[in-house]
Scaffold this motif. Structure first.
Motif, PDB file in Angstrom:
ATOM      1  N   CYS A  22      31.867  22.671  28.112  1.00  9.11           N
ATOM      2  CA  CYS A  22      32.054  24.125  28.040  1.00  9.11           C
ATOM      3  C   CYS A  22      30.745  24.844  28.346  1.00  9.11           C
ATOM      4  O   CYS A  22      29.705  24.541  27.733  1.00  9.11           O
ATOM      5  N   ALA A  23      30.799  25.789  29.283  1.00 10.15           N
ATOM      6  CA  ALA A  23      29.586  26.519  29.657  1.00 10.15           C
ATOM      7  C   ALA A  23      29.938  27.794  30.396  1.00 10.15           C
ATOM      8  O   ALA A  23      30.999  27.902  31.013  1.00 10.15           O
ATOM      9  N   ASP A  24      29.026  28.753  30.342  1.00  5.61           N
ATOM     10  CA  ASP A  24      29.204  30.019  31.050  1.00  5.61           C
ATOM     11  C   ASP A  24      28.461  30.004  32.378  1.00  5.61           C
ATOM     12  O   ASP A  24      27.518  29.234  32.580  1.00  5.61           O
ATOM     13  N   ASN A  25      28.904  30.882  33.270  1.00  8.02           N
ATOM     14  CA  ASN A  25      28.367  30.952  34.623  1.00  8.02           C
ATOM     15  C   ASN A  25      27.910  32.365  34.937  1.00  8.02           C
ATOM     16  O   ASN A  25      28.695  33.320  34.850  1.00  8.02           O
ATOM     17  N   GLY A  26      26.631  32.508  35.326  1.00  7.95           N
ATOM     18  CA  GLY A  26      26.062  33.822  35.584  1.00  7.95           C
ATOM     19  C   GLY A  26      26.735  34.582  36.705  1.00  7.95           C
ATOM     20  O   GLY A  26      26.687  35.812  36.737  1.00  7.95           O
ATOM     21  N   VAL A  27      27.410  33.862  37.611  1.00  2.00           N
ATOM     22  CA  VAL A  27      28.061  34.524  38.741  1.00  2.00           C
ATOM     23  C   VAL A  27      29.205  35.432  38.296  1.00  2.00           C
ATOM     24  O   VAL A  27      29.666  36.290  39.068  1.00  2.00           O
ATOM     25  N   VAL A  28      29.639  35.301  37.057  1.00  3.70           N
ATOM     26  CA  VAL A  28      30.667  36.200  36.516  1.00  3.70           C
ATOM     27  C   VAL A  28      30.210  37.655  36.618  1.00  3.70           C
ATOM     28  O   VAL A  28      31.036  38.571  36.743  1.00  3.70           O
ATOM     29  N   ASP A  29      28.899  37.886  36.606  1.00  3.96           N
ATOM     30  CA  ASP A  29      28.375  39.249  36.729  1.00  3.96           C
ATOM     31  C   ASP A  29      28.783  39.912  38.042  1.00  3.96           C
ATOM     32  O   ASP A  29      28.731  41.147  38.164  1.00  3.96           O
ATOM     33  N   GLY A  42      31.774  39.972  39.248  1.00  2.56           N
ATOM     34  CA  GLY A  42      33.162  40.407  39.208  1.00  2.56           C
ATOM     35  C   GLY A  42      34.123  39.478  39.924  1.00  2.56           C
ATOM     36  O   GLY A  42      35.096  39.927  40.548  1.00  2.56           O
ATOM     37  N   VAL A  43      33.891  38.170  39.804  1.00  2.00           N
ATOM     38  CA  VAL A  43      34.721  37.192  40.517  1.00  2.00           C
ATOM     39  C   VAL A  43      35.862  36.661  39.661  1.00  2.00           C
ATOM     40  O   VAL A  43      36.610  35.776  40.092  1.00  2.00           O
ATOM     41  N   GLN A  64      39.029  37.499  36.449  1.00  3.02           N
ATOM     42  CA  GLN A  64      39.871  38.500  35.797  1.00  3.02           C
ATOM     43  C   GLN A  64      39.362  38.852  34.413  1.00  3.02           C
ATOM     44  O   GLN A  64      39.585  39.952  33.925  1.00  3.02           O
ATOM     45  N   THR A  65      38.703  37.893  33.764  1.00  3.24           N
ATOM     46  CA  THR A  65      38.308  38.063  32.371  1.00  3.24           C
ATOM     47  C   THR A  65      36.787  38.036  32.247  1.00  3.24           C
ATOM     48  O   THR A  65      36.067  37.629  33.160  1.00  3.24           O
ATOM     49  N   SER A  66      36.298  38.430  31.087  1.00  3.37           N
ATOM     50  CA  SER A  66      34.856  38.425  30.833  1.00  3.37           C
ATOM     51  C   SER A  66      34.411  37.044  30.368  1.00  3.37           C
ATOM     52  O   SER A  66      35.218  36.191  29.989  1.00  3.37           O
ATOM     53  N   ARG A  67      33.100  36.857  30.353  1.00  7.70           N
ATOM     54  CA  ARG A  67      32.550  35.577  29.916  1.00  7.70           C
ATOM     55  C   ARG A  67      32.853  35.292  28.448  1.00  7.70           C
ATOM     56  O   ARG A  67      32.772  34.136  28.009  1.00  7.70           O
ATOM     57  N   ASP A  68      33.200  36.307  27.659  1.00  6.05           N
ATOM     58  CA  ASP A  68      33.489  36.100  26.235  1.00  6.05           C
ATOM     59  C   ASP A  68      34.603  35.091  26.015  1.00  6.05           C
ATOM     60  O   ASP A  68      34.661  34.425  24.973  1.00  6.05           O
ATOM     61  N   VAL A  69      35.496  34.970  26.979  1.00  5.58           N
ATOM     62  CA  VAL A  69      36.632  34.063  26.837  1.00  5.58           C
ATOM     63  C   VAL A  69      36.168  32.610  26.735  1.00  5.58           C
ATOM     64  O   VAL A  69      36.786  31.794  26.057  1.00  5.58           O
ATOM     65  N   THR A  70      35.053  32.278  27.387  1.00  8.34           N
ATOM     66  CA  THR A  70      34.543  30.909  27.308  1.00  8.34           C
ATOM     67  C   THR A  70      34.296  30.514  25.859  1.00  8.34           C
ATOM     68  O   THR A  70      34.700  29.428  25.423  1.00  8.34           O
ATOM     69  N   ALA A  71      33.633  31.384  25.113  1.00 11.91           N
ATOM     70  CA  ALA A  71      33.327  31.082  23.713  1.00 11.91           C
ATOM     71  C   ALA A  71      34.595  30.987  22.870  1.00 11.91           C
ATOM     72  O   ALA A  71      34.719  30.104  22.012  1.00 11.91           O
ATOM     73  N   GLU A 113      42.756  40.818  47.083  1.00 13.58           N
ATOM     74  CA  GLU A 113      41.465  41.498  47.235  1.00 13.58           C
ATOM     75  C   GLU A 113      40.389  40.798  46.404  1.00 13.58           C
ATOM     76  O   GLU A 113      39.236  40.658  46.833  1.00 13.58           O
ATOM     77  N   GLY A 114      40.781  40.351  45.226  1.00 17.74           N
ATOM     78  CA  GLY A 114      39.844  39.626  44.372  1.00 17.74           C
ATOM     79  C   GLY A 114      39.375  38.334  45.015  1.00 17.74           C
ATOM     80  O   GLY A 114      38.195  37.966  44.909  1.00 17.74           O
ATOM     81  N   VAL A 115      40.276  37.625  45.676  1.00 13.53           N
ATOM     82  CA  VAL A 115      39.902  36.387  46.371  1.00 13.53           C
ATOM     83  C   VAL A 115      38.935  36.691  47.510  1.00 13.53           C
ATOM     84  O   VAL A 115      37.949  35.960  47.719  1.00 13.53           O
ATOM     85  N   ARG A 116      39.177  37.766  48.244  1.00 11.69           N
ATOM     86  CA  ARG A 116      38.270  38.132  49.345  1.00 11.69           C
ATOM     87  C   ARG A 116      36.865  38.422  48.808  1.00 11.69           C
ATOM     88  O   ARG A 116      35.858  38.023  49.406  1.00 11.69           O
ATOM     89  N   HIS A 117      36.818  39.102  47.667  1.00  8.26           N
ATOM     90  CA  HIS A 117      35.519  39.389  47.055  1.00  8.26           C
ATOM     91  C   HIS A 117      34.852  38.094  46.585  1.00  8.26           C
ATOM     92  O   HIS A 117      33.635  37.898  46.786  1.00  8.26           O
ATOM     93  N   LYS A 118      35.618  37.213  45.993  1.00  9.98           N
ATOM     94  CA  LYS A 118      35.102  35.913  45.526  1.00  9.98           C
ATOM     95  C   LYS A 118      34.506  35.125  46.695  1.00  9.98           C
ATOM     96  O   LYS A 118      33.420  34.546  46.586  1.00  9.98           O
ATOM     97  N   ILE A 119      35.206  35.099  47.807  1.00 14.00           N
ATOM     98  CA  ILE A 119      34.724  34.403  49.007  1.00 14.00           C
ATOM     99  C   ILE A 119      33.398  35.005  49.477  1.00 14.00           C
ATOM    100  O   ILE A 119      32.446  34.283  49.814  1.00 14.00           O
ATOM    101  N   ALA A 120      33.316  36.320  49.479  1.00 14.23           N
ATOM    102  CA  ALA A 120      32.084  36.995  49.917  1.00 14.23           C
ATOM    103  C   ALA A 120      30.914  36.646  48.999  1.00 14.23           C
ATOM    104  O   ALA A 120      29.781  36.428  49.466  1.00 14.23           O
ATOM    105  N   VAL A 121      31.185  36.596  47.700  1.00  9.80           N
ATOM    106  CA  VAL A 121      30.124  36.253  46.739  1.00  9.80           C
ATOM    107  C   VAL A 121      29.649  34.819  46.955  1.00  9.80           C
ATOM    108  O   VAL A 121      28.441  34.536  46.941  1.00  9.80           O
ATOM    109  N   ILE A 122      30.589  33.895  47.163  1.00 11.37           N
ATOM    110  CA  ILE A 122      30.208  32.499  47.385  1.00 11.37           C
ATOM    111  C   ILE A 122      29.396  32.362  48.674  1.00 11.37           C
ATOM    112  O   ILE A 122      28.378  31.646  48.710  1.00 11.37           O
ATOM    113  N   ARG A 123      29.821  33.045  49.705  1.00 13.92           N
ATOM    114  CA  ARG A 123      29.058  33.001  50.966  1.00 13.92           C
ATOM    115  C   ARG A 123      27.634  33.505  50.748  1.00 13.92           C
ATOM    116  O   ARG A 123      26.664  32.940  51.269  1.00 13.92           O
TER     117      ARG A 123
END
Length: 352
Positions: free
Chosen positions: A65-72, A74-75, A77-84, A207-217
């Motif tokens: 279990c771990a959090d990922n900074g890339v959540v910042d 907006g990739v 649906q939920t916030s990082r709080d869900v991990t905890a 639209e969210g997937v398109r944004h996710k792809i752009a962030v990964i690129r």
């Protein structure tokens, strides 16, 4: 002993034990090879354990279990709080994999390897490398030393569980944003386009997937991970949960125990482990094929065919847990069935 020394100790599976196991299968009074991939799995476990006797008596699920900074970015649906929240729920049995594991009689072992806050819960193994990774869209997710440390956590936990008698490890994970990190690693390690390996994760819109792809690129462009250096890829665009699972695969190989791959995220960790140590491939077993776009691609690269095709993409180790009762059933046939000689039936012959 450093990571390279541990990797150097990993041996290929014993092919003579595999052959003896096949002879046992072929002596059983049933059509030859009629349990397909399950027979192959049992013979491979024999090779891992270096003996033809195969049982699965004490499996467990290791959930990193771990959090990922890339959540910042907006990739998700939920916030990082869900991990905890979900990490703590692993300890109370209130998650999907816990419900499934109860039915199968399998314990879940949750590990905090990088959750962004401190969690007080009985039954949680605390091995936090940091409070989540950095934002990979702006720089490396972690340092190389942190990646090594996280892998070593996975190795050490797996070896300790093996000393406690656990004989099969299912891989699980929890980390909001980890389909983003997994897609980034898959794109680099498979030499595939980001759009080809990136899916909706936990339910993104188109639209969210398109944004996710752009962030990964952007993350790949910023960090320039070296596809020939799996540790570099892991450190720059991976996550602590993935790194911990890399260690579980390597630890299983060191302990001569099978490790079940779950879905997309754990399969990317498996690929990274094999790139670090090709001999570790012999200790991997598939469970299902994830419904994420690159799920089948990664298994194909590993040369593995899944036991289950359910369209699952939940994670947590759910697919791996679902496969364990099937493997136990195969072991029951392997160990309990009469042979052709015992029932006085002429043996089936392999067709040429």
């Amino acid at each position: 002993m450093n990571l390279q020394d541990k990797i150097a100790q990993i041996e290929p599976i014993d092919q003579s034990a595999v052959e003896r196991s096949w002879r046992r299968w072929d002596s059983i009074a049933k059509p030859l090879r009629s349990l397909g991939l399950l027979e192959q799995a049992v013979t491979r476990i024999a090779g891992m354990r270096r003996e033809p006797e195969v049982t699965i008596e004490k499996p467990c699920v290791v959930a990193m279990c771990a959090d990922n900074g890339v959540v910042d970015e907006g990739v998700t649906q939920t916030s990082r709080d869900v991990t905890a929240v979900v990490t703590k729920n692993f300890t109370t049995g209130a998650t999907s994999v816990c419900s499934m594991a109860r039915v199968a009689g399998i314990p879940v072992v949750p590990v905090d390897i990088g959750v962004a806050c401190d969690i007080e819960a009985d039954g949680l193994i605390r091995k936090k490398i940091a409070y989540g990774t950095q934002n990979m869209a702006q720089g490396p997710a972690m340092t190389r030393d942190q990646a090594v440390a996280a892998i070593e956590v996975g190795i050490d936990i797996t070896l300790d569980l093996a000393r406690q008698g656990y004989d099969l490890f299912a891989t699980g994970e929890m980390g909001i944003g980890n389909t983003t990190t997994s897609s980034a690693m898959a794109a680099v390690l498979l030499h595939r386009s980001v759009s080809e390996v990136t899916g909706r994760g936990a339910g993104l819109t188109s639209e969210g997937v398109r944004h996710k792809i752009a962030v990964i690129r952007r993350a790949i462009a910023v960090n320039q991970p070296d596809p020939d250096d799996p540790l570099d890829v892991l450190a720059k665009v991976g996550g602590f949960d993935i790194a911990g699972l890399v260690g579980v695969y390597l630890g299983g190989a060191l302990a001569h125990r099978p490790v079940l791959i779950d879905g997309f995220i754990s399969s990317v960790a498996a690929l990274c482990a094999v790139r670090l140590c090709p001999a570790a491939a012999g200790y991997l077993l598939p469970s299902h094929v994830s419904d994420e776009p690159a799920g089948a691609l990664v298994l194909e690269e590993l040369g593995l065919k899944p036991f289950l095709t359910c369209g699952m993409c939940l994670g947590e180790g759910t697919g791996a847990v679902a496969a364990i009762p099937i493997l136990r059933m195969a072991c029951a046939v392997y160990n309990d069935m009469s042979t052709f000689a015992e029932v006085e039936i002429e043996e089936y012959k392999h067709l040429k």
